[in-house]
Design an enzyme around this catalytic site. Sequence first.
Site, short mmCIF file in Angstrom:
data_model
loop_
_atom_site.label_atom_id
_atom_site.label_comp_id
_atom_site.label_asym_id
_atom_site.label_seq_id
_atom_site.Cartn_x
_atom_site.Cartn_y
_atom_site.Cartn_z
CG ASN A 111 35.23 23.38 47.20
OD1 ASN A 111 36.02 24.31 47.31
ND2 ASN A 111 34.23 23.40 46.32
CG HIS A 113 30.11 25.70 45.22
ND1 HIS A 113 30.91 26.04 44.15
CD2 HIS A 113 28.83 25.86 44.79
CE1 HIS A 113 30.15 26.38 43.12
NE2 HIS A 113 28.88 26.28 43.49
CB SER A 140 27.21 23.66 49.83
OG SER A 140 25.93 24.06 49.40
CG ASP A 149 31.70 23.13 42.43
OD1 ASP A 149 32.63 23.15 43.24
OD2 ASP A 149 31.58 23.96 41.50
C1 GRF Z 1 34.16 32.10 48.52
O1 GRF Z 1 32.93 32.63 48.12
C2 GRF Z 1 34.15 30.61 48.37
O2 GRF Z 1 32.91 30.02 48.62
C3 GRF Z 1 34.49 30.43 46.92
O3 GRF Z 1 35.45 31.42 46.67
C4 GRF Z 1 35.28 32.51 47.57
C5 GRF Z 1 36.59 32.67 48.27
O4 GRF Z 1 36.65 33.83 49.04
N1 GRF Z 1 34.90 29.08 46.64
P1 GRF Z 1 37.87 34.06 50.02
O5 GRF Z 1 39.15 33.96 49.22
O6 GRF Z 1 37.81 33.03 51.11
O7 GRF Z 1 37.68 35.46 50.54
#
Ligand code: GRF
Length: 214
Positions: A111, A113, A140, A149
């Site tokens: 994932n 985050h 991360s 997370d």
């Molecule tokens: C990103 O900031 C990611 O870290 C978080 O959600 C957002 C997704 O953005 N989990 P995208 O859909 O990839 O533009």
Amino acid sequence: MTAPNSPLPVVVLISGSGSNLQALIDGAGDQHFRIQGVISNRPQAGGLARAAEAGIATRVIDHKDYPDRAAFDMALAEAVDAFDPGLVVLAGFMRILTTAFVNRYAGRMINIHPSLLPDFQGLDTHSRALAAGVSEHGASVHFVTAELDGGPVIAQTRVAVEAGDDAKRLAARVLRREHALLPQVVGWFASGRIALRDGQVWMDGNRLQAPLQC
Ligand code: GRF
């Protein structure tokens, strides 16, 4: 079964705009992976169009069509398994997954985050980082475990918090760095350099003492 040296099949789960998915699509050419399918829990997710544009198969498993989390996760697992992936990437996938789902993909689900974990798990990370007055923020990539997370962190990217930052500006700066971080980590995993063993991250046969910095 994947033949030796053929690219690792990857499934990407999304809920939103899919800019991280786009970074993976753009990065896949130079790497050891291939995006086999994209699954969204939201029919309107912008990332579905990005996938279609790139000729990647898409599926929508709308959480609203299922009576509970367990039923949704079972349908999701079926859709994921149909692509027979070696790695599942959560790239802006905004659903909490059941332990059964997480365990099914143990060691092969990551994932991204938007914080320097373990700081700021959960939502609204950018405004919480600003409210806490931190001087550095970032993103991360971690292996997914049953703790939200909370799985072992593989790699991070850091940005300095600047005077005049608001959550939107900070988020945009972090997101640009996410787009380099995620393909890098997926590439490492796909080439067999990164693994989860005994709850720890290993790279090139050595246990990581701290997250890699990208
Ligand atoms: C990103 O900031 C990611 O870290 C978080 O959600 C957002 C997704 O953005 N989990 P995208 O859909 O990839 O533009």
